[in-house]
Design an enzyme around this catalytic site. Structure first.
Site, mmCIF file in Angstrom:
data_model
loop_
_atom_site.group_PDB
_atom_site.id
_atom_site.type_symbol
_atom_site.label_atom_id
_atom_site.label_comp_id
_atom_site.label_asym_id
_atom_site.label_seq_id
_atom_site.Cartn_x
_atom_site.Cartn_y
_atom_site.Cartn_z
ATOM 1 N N ASN A 25 0.808 -1.421 -0.083
ATOM 2 C CA ASN A 25 -0.153 -0.345 0.208
ATOM 3 C C ASN A 25 0.865 1.559 0.114
ATOM 4 O O ASN A 25 0.082 2.161 -0.511
ATOM 5 C CB ASN A 25 -0.772 -0.130 1.580
ATOM 6 C CG ASN A 25 0.126 -0.245 2.917
ATOM 7 O OD1 ASN A 25 0.484 -0.471 2.816
ATOM 8 N ND2 ASN A 25 -0.996 0.527 3.813
ATOM 9 N N GLY A 42 1.715 -5.789 6.898
ATOM 10 C CA GLY A 42 1.394 -6.579 6.708
ATOM 11 C C GLY A 42 0.337 -7.004 7.150
ATOM 12 O O GLY A 42 -0.340 -6.541 8.143
ATOM 13 N N THR A 94 -1.255 -12.558 8.124
ATOM 14 C CA THR A 94 0.299 -12.924 7.384
ATOM 15 C C THR A 94 1.030 -13.229 8.448
ATOM 16 O O THR A 94 1.766 -14.039 8.946
ATOM 17 C CB THR A 94 0.715 -12.189 6.178
ATOM 18 O OG1 THR A 94 -0.219 -12.597 5.277
ATOM 19 C CG2 THR A 94 1.823 -12.527 5.539
ATOM 20 N N GLU A 97 3.521 -5.373 12.013
ATOM 21 C CA GLU A 97 3.041 -4.165 12.418
ATOM 22 C C GLU A 97 1.376 -4.853 11.084
ATOM 23 O O GLU A 97 1.766 -5.648 10.477
ATOM 24 C CB GLU A 97 3.475 -2.843 11.248
ATOM 25 C CG GLU A 97 4.637 -2.325 12.150
ATOM 26 C CD GLU A 97 4.486 -1.265 13.878
ATOM 27 O OE1 GLU A 97 3.523 -1.334 13.921
ATOM 28 O OE2 GLU A 97 5.244 -1.368 14.335
ATOM 29 N N CYS A 100 -2.733 1.553 6.475
ATOM 30 C CA CYS A 100 -3.512 1.158 7.541
ATOM 31 C C CYS A 100 -4.407 2.409 8.760
ATOM 32 O O CYS A 100 -5.338 1.325 9.581
ATOM 33 C CB CYS A 100 -2.410 0.427 7.976
ATOM 34 S SG CYS A 100 -0.858 1.205 8.232
ATOM 35 N N GLU A 124 7.875 0.679 15.556
ATOM 36 C CA GLU A 124 9.046 1.196 15.125
ATOM 37 C C GLU A 124 8.867 2.510 15.431
ATOM 38 O O GLU A 124 8.107 2.462 16.414
ATOM 39 C CB GLU A 124 8.216 0.438 13.410
ATOM 40 C CG GLU A 124 8.306 -0.583 13.179
ATOM 41 C CD GLU A 124 7.849 -1.300 11.363
ATOM 42 O OE1 GLU A 124 7.480 -0.048 11.466
ATOM 43 O OE2 GLU A 124 8.466 -1.504 11.306
HETATM 44 P P1 NDP Z 1 -0.155 -9.441 3.289
HETATM 45 O O1 NDP Z 1 -0.070 -9.837 4.691
HETATM 46 O O2 NDP Z 1 -0.206 -10.059 2.152
HETATM 47 O O3 NDP Z 1 1.432 -9.275 2.687
HETATM 48 C C1 NDP Z 1 2.075 -8.648 3.047
HETATM 49 C C2 NDP Z 1 4.238 -8.751 2.525
HETATM 50 O O4 NDP Z 1 4.210 -10.487 3.055
HETATM 51 C C3 NDP Z 1 4.278 -9.040 1.134
HETATM 52 O O5 NDP Z 1 5.164 -8.793 0.295
HETATM 53 C C4 NDP Z 1 3.650 -10.383 1.137
HETATM 54 O O6 NDP Z 1 4.009 -10.963 -0.450
HETATM 55 C C5 NDP Z 1 4.316 -11.509 2.092
HETATM 56 N N1 NDP Z 1 4.143 -12.763 2.518
HETATM 57 C C6 NDP Z 1 2.651 -12.742 1.757
HETATM 58 N N2 NDP Z 1 2.399 -14.761 2.985
HETATM 59 C C7 NDP Z 1 3.740 -14.835 3.798
HETATM 60 C C8 NDP Z 1 3.617 -15.505 3.641
HETATM 61 N N3 NDP Z 1 3.746 -16.639 4.157
HETATM 62 N N4 NDP Z 1 5.588 -15.603 4.865
HETATM 63 C C9 NDP Z 1 6.510 -14.449 5.128
HETATM 64 N N5 NDP Z 1 5.558 -13.491 3.933
HETATM 65 C C10 NDP Z 1 4.687 -12.964 3.213
HETATM 66 O O7 NDP Z 1 -0.333 -7.534 3.732
HETATM 67 P P2 NDP Z 1 -0.696 -6.719 1.608
HETATM 68 O O8 NDP Z 1 1.070 -6.677 1.352
HETATM 69 O O9 NDP Z 1 -1.835 -7.440 1.824
HETATM 70 O O10 NDP Z 1 -0.586 -5.402 2.857
HETATM 71 C C11 NDP Z 1 -2.070 -5.488 3.559
HETATM 72 C C12 NDP Z 1 -2.401 -5.237 5.273
HETATM 73 O O11 NDP Z 1 -0.831 -4.708 5.363
HETATM 74 C C13 NDP Z 1 -3.187 -5.228 5.446
HETATM 75 O O12 NDP Z 1 -3.712 -5.430 6.393
HETATM 76 C C14 NDP Z 1 -3.252 -3.290 6.232
HETATM 77 O O13 NDP Z 1 -3.637 -3.240 6.953
HETATM 78 C C15 NDP Z 1 -0.760 -4.027 6.193
HETATM 79 N N6 NDP Z 1 -0.900 -2.435 6.714
HETATM 80 C C16 NDP Z 1 -0.161 -2.277 8.060
HETATM 81 C C17 NDP Z 1 0.379 -1.680 8.161
HETATM 82 C C18 NDP Z 1 1.180 -0.850 9.791
HETATM 83 O O14 NDP Z 1 1.989 -0.063 10.005
HETATM 84 N N7 NDP Z 1 0.269 -1.955 11.313
HETATM 85 C C19 NDP Z 1 0.815 -0.844 7.596
HETATM 86 C C20 NDP Z 1 0.477 -1.041 6.009
HETATM 87 C C21 NDP Z 1 -0.298 -1.790 6.233
HETATM 88 P P3 NDP Z 1 3.407 -11.243 -1.805
HETATM 89 O O15 NDP Z 1 3.763 -10.106 -2.309
HETATM 90 O O16 NDP Z 1 3.198 -12.218 -1.772
HETATM 91 O O17 NDP Z 1 2.032 -10.563 -1.171
#
Ligand code: NDP
Length: 520
Positions: A173, A249, A253, A271, A305, A496
């Site tokens: 994002n 993420g 995950t 996070e 997020c 963080e």
């Molecule tokens: P995901 O959890 O789907 O993915 C995040 C990252 O993790 C990606 O690089 C993803 O790879 C990777 N990933 C997926 N599966 C695994 C695994 N089994 N082991 C290790 N890494 C893995 O999140 P999104 O990318 O869809 O992002 C959106 C989410 O992030 C929302 O829930 C949002 O709220 C959260 N978010 C939280 C923030 C915070 O600061 N708290 C800030 C911004 C977002 P791949 O490239 O395959 O997707």
């Protein structure tokens, strides 16, 4: 898979690229193809078309990256802080030099507006490096002078030593913004890094790799492995030489990562998701609350997020606020992310578009009334929005959703409990402070909250009772990088920002030196 890269436009400049660009890994200071030789499609959300190819890496690439990071650790961890500062500041200068190109790439890759990429994403990536470059020069260790009963004296001092090789995994994002938010403190602390950006938005991480080479970052200090979570992320997390995982993420995950890394006793910073309340009391500064509520709900297509997607308005102003808010939101322009007057760009992927649309259907099924929006937007007829030169006109065939406001739902329905992460907000009236705090806290998440009131005592009282890691009073997304950033409940573990991140990437060791025997 299409073989022609669509053109990209920056201001009056037109770049056309004849062949499909490949996004390769950055390992041991070099740009290298994935061991498998295979690539994944990378889509441009505004067009709904493949525009580049991304390395489909796996275990072997992660192994190479970890080996390079391990080799680099001894040198990097003993490099004087001032030298680490200097190389990081060269990266800052290069990000700022390439601001326009990076912003354009971020907009094309993610679907976010070029305006927000220029104003927020890329400047913040530079700030992340600048902030931690300077922090590396200022972090200090504690010491404790000890005198025990009987007169034994000792000096305790705490060494703060970099962990070694660490893994940084980030979402789509705020691609470069969040990627650098992890990498910068890790390398400032003296760690070496194996990082994985989201496969959905890899382009600016690839560009960063080239800037790191240009800046003279020593080989192996930062390694970037592209590919999917299940292959690359899942190989980084359990790797025996990766000492800590900094992950941003989704909550699901995060759970999977914790299940693997927890029993290995790795340090974890998670996070995760959010479902943030925005509480508006009748005594608020009305105009400010209205404008910021719109921004908090729909900035970056609601794909932040920290977005305030549950809007609670005190009953005396509810009808007026609702009418003004809906009128304002209805004026937001959904369109080509590259056009200057677009407010809401494209949704990042077809998969995410489908998820958001399914939540709009769920809201209706749960009895919600759509006050505005609620529909996908078809912009395919809009083909001549960009200067074309010799490049064929393109169709905006991507994924767009009207900013949507929904009324009539209880705080406990799924629409109000689950993270949608798109341009969808619900609005609800409330009567008492206690009631709205209960509703605000009723979700599994606890990332951020916003409170609008001119009553000082109430502002502090509510802020203390809200279950979240961050509370904004009379503002939203006003950030100071020194402050702790993170969530409670299912929004994450750890913080963080500021020295918190440097502490995360270092291990404390207490050294106790006896200074004197008790007097005879
Ligand atoms: P995901 O959890 O789907 O993915 C995040 C990252 O993790 C990606 O690089 C993803 O790879 C990777 N990933 C997926 N599966 C695994 C695994 N089994 N082991 C290790 N890494 C893995 O999140 P999104 O990318 O869809 O992002 C959106 C989410 O992030 C929302 O829930 C949002 O709220 C959260 N978010 C939280 C923030 C915070 O600061 N708290 C800030 C911004 C977002 P791949 O490239 O395959 O997707």
């Amino acid at each position: 898979m299409s073989a022609i890269l669509p053109f990209c436009v920056s201001d009056s400049k037109v770049f056309s690229i004849a062949t499909m660009e490949t996004i390769d890994n950055y390992i041991d200071g070099k740009i290298v193809p994935p061991a498998s030789g295979s690539y994944l499609d990378n889509f441009e959300p505004a067009m709904g078309e493949v525009y580049s190819l991304i390395a489909d890496s796996g275990e072997r690439d992660v192994e190479n990256a970890v080996a390079a990071a391990k080799d680099a650790f001894a040198g990097w961890s003993t490099t004087p802080a001032e030298e680490r500062f200097e190389v990081m500041m060269r990266i800052v200068a290069l990000i700022e030099r390439d601001l326009d190109a990076l912003a354009l790439a971020e907009s094309v890759d993610n679907g976010k507006t070029l305006a927000i990429a220029k104003r927020l994403d890329i400047p913040r990536a530079a700030s992340n490096f600048r902030f931690y470059a300077t922090a590396a020069m200022h972090i200090a260790n504690e010491s404790h002078e000890t005198t025990q009963a009987g007169g034994v004296q000792a000096l305790n001092y705490t060494l703060r030593q970099p962990l070694g090789v660490v893994g940084c995994i980030s979402p789509w994002n705020l691609p470069l913004y969040l990627f650098t938010w992890k990498i910068a403190p890790a390398i400032a602390a003296g760690c070496t890094v194996v990082a994985k950006p989201s496969e959905v938005t890899p382009m600016t991480a690839f560009m960063l790799a080239k800037l790191c080479i240009e800046a003279g970052l020593p080989p192996g200090v930062l390694n970037i492995v592209h590919g999917t979570g299940p292959k690359v992320g899942a190989a980084i997390v359990p790797h025996k030489d990766v000492k800590a995982i900094s992950f941003t993420g989704g909550t699901k995950t995060g759970e999977e990562i914790a299940k693997v890394a927890g029993p290995m006793f790795k340090k974890l910073s998670l996070e995760l998701g959010g479902k943030n309340p925005n509480i508006i009391f009748a005594d608020c500064n009305y105009e400010q609350a209205l404008a910021e509520t719109r921004r908090a709900a729909f900035a970056n297509q609601g794909e932040i997020c920290l977005c305030g997607s549950r809007i609670f308005v005190e009953r005396p102003i509810y009808e007026r606020f609702k009418a003004d808010f809906v009128a304002d939101v209805s004026r937001l322009k959904v369109g080509d992310p590259l056009e200057a007057d677009t407010d809401v760009g494209a949704i990042v992927s077809k998969q995410h578009f489908d998820k958001i649309m399914s939540y709009i259907e769920l809201a209706k099924a749960e009895g919600g009334t759509i006050l505005c929006g609620g529909n996908a937007v078809d912009l395919t007829a809009k083909t001549e929005t960009r200067p074309v030169g010799s490049v064929p006109t393109r169709r905006l065939g991507g994924w767009y959703i009207e900013p949507t406001v929904i009324e009539g739902l209880g705080h406990d329905c799924r629409t109000n409990q689950e993270e949608i992460f798109g341009p969808v907000a619900t609005i609800m009236p409330f009567d008492t402070e206690d009631e709205v705090i209960t509703w605000a806290n009723s979700v599994r998440y606890g990332l951020s909250a916003t409170v609008w009131t001119e009553n000082l005592s109430r502002a502090h009282r509510v802020a203390a009772k809200i279950e979240s890691g961050i509370v904004w009073v009379n503002c939203w997304l006003l950030r100071d990088l020194r402050t702790p950033f993170g969530g409670v409940k299912d929004s994450g573990v750890g913080r963080e920002g500021g020295f918190e991140a440097l502490r995360f990437f270092t291990e404390e060791k207490n050294v106790c030196v006896k200074l004197s025997e008790p007097p005879a």
